[in-house]
Design a protein around this motif. Structure first.
Motif, PDB file in Angstrom:
ATOM      1  N   VAL A   1       0.870  -1.177   0.000  1.00 17.16           N
ATOM      2  CA  VAL A   1       0.000   0.000   0.000  1.00 17.16           C
ATOM      3  C   VAL A   1       0.905   1.224   0.000  1.00 17.16           C
ATOM      4  N   ALA A   2       0.615   2.194  -0.863  1.00 19.07           N
ATOM      5  CA  ALA A   2       1.463   3.384  -0.929  1.00 19.07           C
ATOM      6  C   ALA A   2       0.628   4.611  -1.241  1.00 19.07           C
ATOM      7  N   LEU A   3       0.947   5.708  -0.582  1.00 14.90           N
ATOM      8  CA  LEU A   3       0.320   7.000  -0.845  1.00 14.90           C
ATOM      9  C   LEU A   3       1.380   7.930  -1.419  1.00 14.90           C
ATOM     10  N   SER A   4       1.135   8.459  -2.622  1.00 17.20           N
ATOM     11  CA  SER A   4       2.063   9.389  -3.267  1.00 17.20           C
ATOM     12  C   SER A   4       1.381  10.740  -3.453  1.00 17.20           C
ATOM     13  N   GLN A   5       2.159  11.797  -3.305  1.00 19.34           N
ATOM     14  CA  GLN A   5       1.629  13.140  -3.496  1.00 19.34           C
ATOM     15  C   GLN A   5       2.699  14.028  -4.102  1.00 19.34           C
ATOM     16  N   HIS A   6       2.251  14.914  -5.010  1.00 18.50           N
ATOM     17  CA  HIS A   6       3.152  15.866  -5.650  1.00 18.50           C
ATOM     18  C   HIS A   6       2.453  17.219  -5.694  1.00 18.50           C
ATOM     19  N   ASP A   7       3.039  18.224  -5.055  1.00 18.74           N
ATOM     20  CA  ASP A   7       2.474  19.576  -5.010  1.00 18.74           C
ATOM     21  C   ASP A   7       3.464  20.562  -5.619  1.00 18.74           C
ATOM     22  N   ILE A   8       2.941  21.544  -6.320  1.00 16.72           N
ATOM     23  CA  ILE A   8       3.759  22.639  -6.829  1.00 16.72           C
ATOM     24  C   ILE A   8       3.026  23.957  -6.583  1.00 16.72           C
ATOM     25  N   ASP A   9       3.698  24.886  -5.919  1.00 18.61           N
ATOM     26  CA  ASP A   9       3.169  26.233  -5.675  1.00 18.61           C
ATOM     27  C   ASP A   9       4.073  27.231  -6.400  1.00 18.61           C
ATOM     28  N   TYR A  10       3.477  28.072  -7.209  1.00 17.81           N
ATOM     29  CA  TYR A  10       4.234  29.037  -7.994  1.00 17.81           C
ATOM     30  C   TYR A  10       3.633  30.427  -7.801  1.00 17.81           C
ATOM     31  N   ASN A  11       4.481  31.442  -7.630  1.00 15.87           N
ATOM     32  CA  ASN A  11       3.962  32.814  -7.541  1.00 15.87           C
ATOM     33  C   ASN A  11       4.912  33.805  -8.193  1.00 15.87           C
ATOM     34  N   GLU A  12       4.353  34.935  -8.575  1.00 12.08           N
ATOM     35  CA  GLU A  12       5.116  36.044  -9.136  1.00 12.08           C
ATOM     36  C   GLU A  12       4.852  37.275  -8.284  1.00 12.08           C
ATOM     37  N   SER A  13       5.890  38.095  -8.095  1.00 15.01           N
ATOM     38  CA  SER A  13       5.756  39.254  -7.212  1.00 15.01           C
ATOM     39  C   SER A  13       6.523  40.442  -7.769  1.00 15.01           C
ATOM     40  N   PHE A  14       6.234  41.596  -7.165  1.00 16.29           N
ATOM     41  CA  PHE A  14       6.861  42.853  -7.579  1.00 16.29           C
ATOM     42  C   PHE A  14       7.437  43.525  -6.335  1.00 16.29           C
ATOM     43  N   LEU A  15       8.692  43.974  -6.424  1.00 18.50           N
ATOM     44  CA  LEU A  15       9.345  44.614  -5.288  1.00 18.50           C
ATOM     45  C   LEU A  15       8.949  46.085  -5.234  1.00 18.50           C
ATOM     46  N   ARG A  16       8.233  46.449  -4.164  1.00 14.87           N
ATOM     47  CA  ARG A  16       7.741  47.821  -4.021  1.00 14.87           C
ATOM     48  C   ARG A  16       8.866  48.764  -3.553  1.00 14.87           C
ATOM     49  N   ASP A  17       8.568  50.028  -3.534  1.00  9.90           N
ATOM     50  CA  ASP A  17       9.566  51.026  -3.138  1.00  9.90           C
ATOM     51  C   ASP A  17      10.047  50.821  -1.705  1.00  9.90           C
ATOM     52  N   ASP A  18       9.150  50.318  -0.841  1.00  7.50           N
ATOM     53  CA  ASP A  18       9.558  50.074   0.544  1.00  7.50           C
ATOM     54  C   ASP A  18      10.229  48.704   0.709  1.00  7.50           C
ATOM     55  N   LEU A  19      10.570  48.058  -0.417  1.00  7.65           N
ATOM     56  CA  LEU A  19      11.277  46.781  -0.480  1.00  7.65           C
ATOM     57  C   LEU A  19      10.445  45.592   0.015  1.00  7.65           C
ATOM     58  N   SER A  20       9.147  45.770   0.120  1.00  8.69           N
ATOM     59  CA  SER A  20       8.265  44.640   0.427  1.00  8.69           C
ATOM     60  C   SER A  20       7.774  44.027  -0.882  1.00  8.69           C
TER      61      SER A  20
END
Length: 792
Positions: free
Chosen positions: A383-402
């Protein structure tokens, strides 16, 4: 490069003060019948390379131990009345760890005769562990994954040295492979007898490769690799299969290892749970070296920093009455990110303030159970449980560096599998297996974005899907005579959600012409269920429109036929030739008479995710010749020459044959190495390994330069799919290792250089929208790997 030489010097200095002396170690293990798995009592186990020769016999449980053997490489022979002998050549015995051999013997058709090993020195050392496999298969050892230059403990990179296996379209920093012209998506990984998720870091969903393998040399055992014509018990694969095994930990003493190198910092340990129990464990953990350097403020990888960690383990619990249980696991997570500079002086344009990151998590947790039934059969369940997750994001660096994250995408796939087989040895000439696998598959996908910092995220697309997948099989192996063996069987596959099924008959024949010379033939039907999103997709866009999958699609099918010739000249010299033809049908293409799209050219699900105008009216064909001339490690050297010539084509509704993306046409490998016994007491080993690779370049669809220039955007001649090919790919690799044996401790220093001539191999061509020119993209140049390993 200077840093690598400093790293080389450190372990050398660490070991130099240790005084050499006579060092000995134990060889022990167990011996069972290949078919019934019952212990073999009274078998002879002999170390032929000691003076005088040392040996012993197996006890009532099939166990044996030979104590006080000088360290180094040894030849071991195992013989037993009525069984085919085993000859193990140049097996490494080091000072830090006992050599534990868990061996299986196959009963001879000459039941009452003792087979003389001296007459059987032409035993095939690449014979697969699965005795139902006849052609296009071989076993490989963990040692090979480190011995071959630039293999760096990765079974997939090691397999690139085999005939019929070539580098995939991902580039030479990835371990993606193409087998006999088939897309990498047709490759299946099995672990402990059950299918698992892609065991590689930075792998794509639906893909079969990645940048770095999660498999560890500490936990991996001898395993099988198939390039076609699989036995009936193996399904859901059309290209190749890695049938991987994890080893049992030492159940008598605790042993550990530590390794640091270019690919990570890792620690492994194994041993018994108690002196009274035969249960054992083996576990290995690795953390990315690059992540440690980043924490120290150093980023050698440049703008894109890969970080990863992984864990593999096996707990083996034998019992007297209930059989043997084993809990195993393999998994890890990884992060790849390109971060914008926080120095505003580096911001020449808006794009300089943009960042992206991708987090991947993949793992398998399983439980197996094997129970002997009488003296001739057993049941094995997993018996085997397999899982594959991928999280991807895009961001922009604001003037206050956040960071302002404006796009987020997540996908997850899970599979719960249960498999069981019953194996019976009827007599020394006939064995059979029956069994089945049920898989419960599901996936989820979410894409969302927002325009301003204070605005809520808006779902662009949300989708899910699920189905069951049933596999049943039956197979039998007949030894019709001493010279003729027949393996036959049938595999059944069915997608539960639409009841689409395939019945896959398979036949293989082995005919021994003379001692050491064999003809092999195999033919069979194979199929593979593509990624679940093609069959079951319930999606919704933010405007309320609905997306559905192609719920009436069936698995892709492939007929494999192979004719082979094996000539084993001596225990360490072999020639193998195989001619093959594969015909693929029910191949997914677009329902468009002008389209050249085929799933045979994809690398992962992003080549077809959300596709809802697909039909299974495409086809493909792969045919070629694979040749292997190999000298196994003996007399302190080895070499392997492999060559392949092949053609890989596909057809869509245009009714024309095109080269597939993976039609390289040819590949040649020259692999070899030499060991030198050095040191005052001749206990240390210096190894030099090398590899030369020549292969056809990547294929690409020609660029329409004039139209691209006019539109300032790349346009290709889609009706001429993969018509052109870049220059030939050539690479030279080299590896140097030094093993230092000290009392109760072994140090190994390894330094490999991939592409040490720094040849600039072309990866592909693309149109530059700014310069309005066609430019070349190159593969990786010189790339060094360093590892220092200590075992204790």
């Amino acid at each position: 490069m200077k840093n690598y030489f400093l790293l080389l010097a450190l372990p050398w200095l660490l070991c130099s003060f240790l005084q050499a002396q006579n060092i000995e170690q134990n060889i022990r293990g167990s011996l069972i019948d290949t078919e019934s798995k019952v212990p073999l009592i009274g078998a002879n186990v002999t170390v032929m390379t000691t003076d005088p020769i040392k040996g012993t016999t197996t006890d009532l449980d099939g166990n044996f131990i030979i104590e006080n053997i000088p360290i180094g490489r040894h030849d071991i022979e195992i013989s037993y009345l009525g069984y085919e002998p085993i000859f193990l050549s140049s097996i490494m015995l080091s000072s830090a760890k006992e050599l534990v051999l868990n061996l299986e013997m196959e009963e001879s058709t000459q039941m009452l005769e003792t087979v003389e090993i001296s007459a059987e020195k032409n035993i095939d050392k690449t014979k697969p562990l699965n005795t139902f496999a006849t052609v296009s298969s071989r076993t490989f050892s963990v040692e090979e994954t480190s011995r071959y230059a630039a293999a760096v403990f990765d079974p997939t990179r090691m397999a690139m040295n085999y005939a019929g296996v070539s580098l995939g379209a991902g580039g030479d920093l990835y371990n993606e492979i193409v087998v006999r012209g088939n897309a990498p998506t047709g490759i299946t990984y099995r672990l402990e007898g059950i299918e698992i998720a892609n065991p590689n870091h930075f792998g794509s969903l639906g893909g079969a490769g990645g940048a770095i393998s999660m498999l560890s040399s500490t936990t991996l055992s001898n395993s099988d690799f198939y390039t076609g014509a699989f036995p009936a018990e193996i399904g859901n694969a059309t290209a190749a299969v890695f049938d991987l095994n994890l080893r049992n930990g030492n159940n008598q003493k605790r042993e550990s290892s530590f390794m640091i190198g270019a690919l990570g910092l890792e620690f492994g340990t194994e041993g018994p749970f108690s002196k009274k129990s035969k249960a054992s464990y083996v576990v290995n953990y690795r953390y990315s070296t690059l992540a440690l350097l980043e924490a120290a403020g150093i980023n050698p990888a440049g703008d894109v920093l890969p970080i990863y960690q992984d864990l593999s383990f096996k707990v083996n619990i034998p019992t007297k009455e209930l059989g043997t249980f084993a809990l195993f696991g393999l998994g890890g997570d990884n992060l790849a990110a390109a971060r914008a500079s926080k120095d505003s002086l580096d911001w020449g344009s808006q794009s300089d303030r943009e960042s992206w990151s991708e987090v991947g998590r993949v793992g398998t947790l399983g439980l197996t159970h094997r129970k002997l039934i009488g003296d001739n059969s057993y049941v094995r369940t997993a018996v085997a449980l397999s899982q594959h997750d991928i999280d991807y994001n895009e961001s922009f660096l604001r003037d206050d560096l956040s960071d302002f994250i404006y796009y987020d995408e997540r996908m997850s796939e899970k599979t719960l599998r249960i498999s069981s087989l019953f194996h019976q040895k009827v007599n020394q000439k006939l064995s059979y297996r029956v069994g089945g696998v049920y898989s419960d598959k599901s996936f989820d996908f979410l894409s969302k974005s927002k325009d301003t910092l204070d605005a809520p995220f808006v779902q662009n697309f949300i989708a899910d899907g699920s189905t069951g997948f049933v596999q049943l099989f039956g197979q039998a192996k007949w030894k019709l005579s001493e010279n003729v063996k027949v393996n036959t069987g049938v595999h059944f596959s069915q997608i539960v959600s639409n009841n689409k099924f395939t019945v896959e008959p398979r036949l293989a024949v082995n005919y021994r012409l003379k001692r050491g010379r064999e003809l092999n033939f195999s033919v069979g039907l194979h199929s593979r269920m593509e990624h679940l999103s093609l069959y079951s997709l319930n999606g919704k866009f933010n405007d309320g429109s609905i997306a559905r999958g192609n719920d009436q699609l069936a698995p892709t099918k492939s007929i494999h036929s192979v004719v082979g010739y094996d000539h084993i000249f001596s225990p360490d010299l072999r020639l193998k030739v195989e001619a093959y033809y594969q015909y693929l049908y029910d191949v997914l293409v677009l329902d468009d008479p002008n389209s050249t799209f085929s799933i045979l050219n994809t690398r992962n699900i992003w080549g077809y995710f959300g596709l809802n105008n697909a039909v299974q009216e495409g086809s493909g064909r792969n045919y070629g010749l694979d040749v292997t001339f190999e000298k196994f490690l003996s007399q302190s050297y080895y070499f392997m020459v492999t060559g392949s010539v092949y053609d890989s084509q596909y057809k869509t509704l245009t009714d024309k044959w095109y080269s597939t993306r993976y039609n390289g046409r040819y590949q040649l490998n020259l692999v070899g190495g030499k060991e030198f016994v050095v040191g005052k007491k001749k206990k240390n080993i210096l190894g030099i390994n090398s590899k030369l690779l020549l292969a056809g370049g990547n294929r690409y669809t020609p660029i329409d330069f004039e139209t691209s220039k006019s539109l300032q955007d790349e346009v290709r001649f889609e009706d001429r799919a993969f018509e052109d090919q870049v220059d030939a790919y050539f690479r030279a690799d080299i590896g140097i290792s030094y093993k230092i044996n000290t009392p109760k401790m072994t140090h190994t220093i390894m330094f490999d250089i991939q592409n040490f001539t720094n040849r600039q191999n072309v990866y592909g061509l693309w149109f530059n929208n700014e310069s309005l020119e066609i430019e070349k993209e190159y593969n990786t140049g010189l790339f060094p790997f360093f590892n220092y390993r200590i075992e204790f």
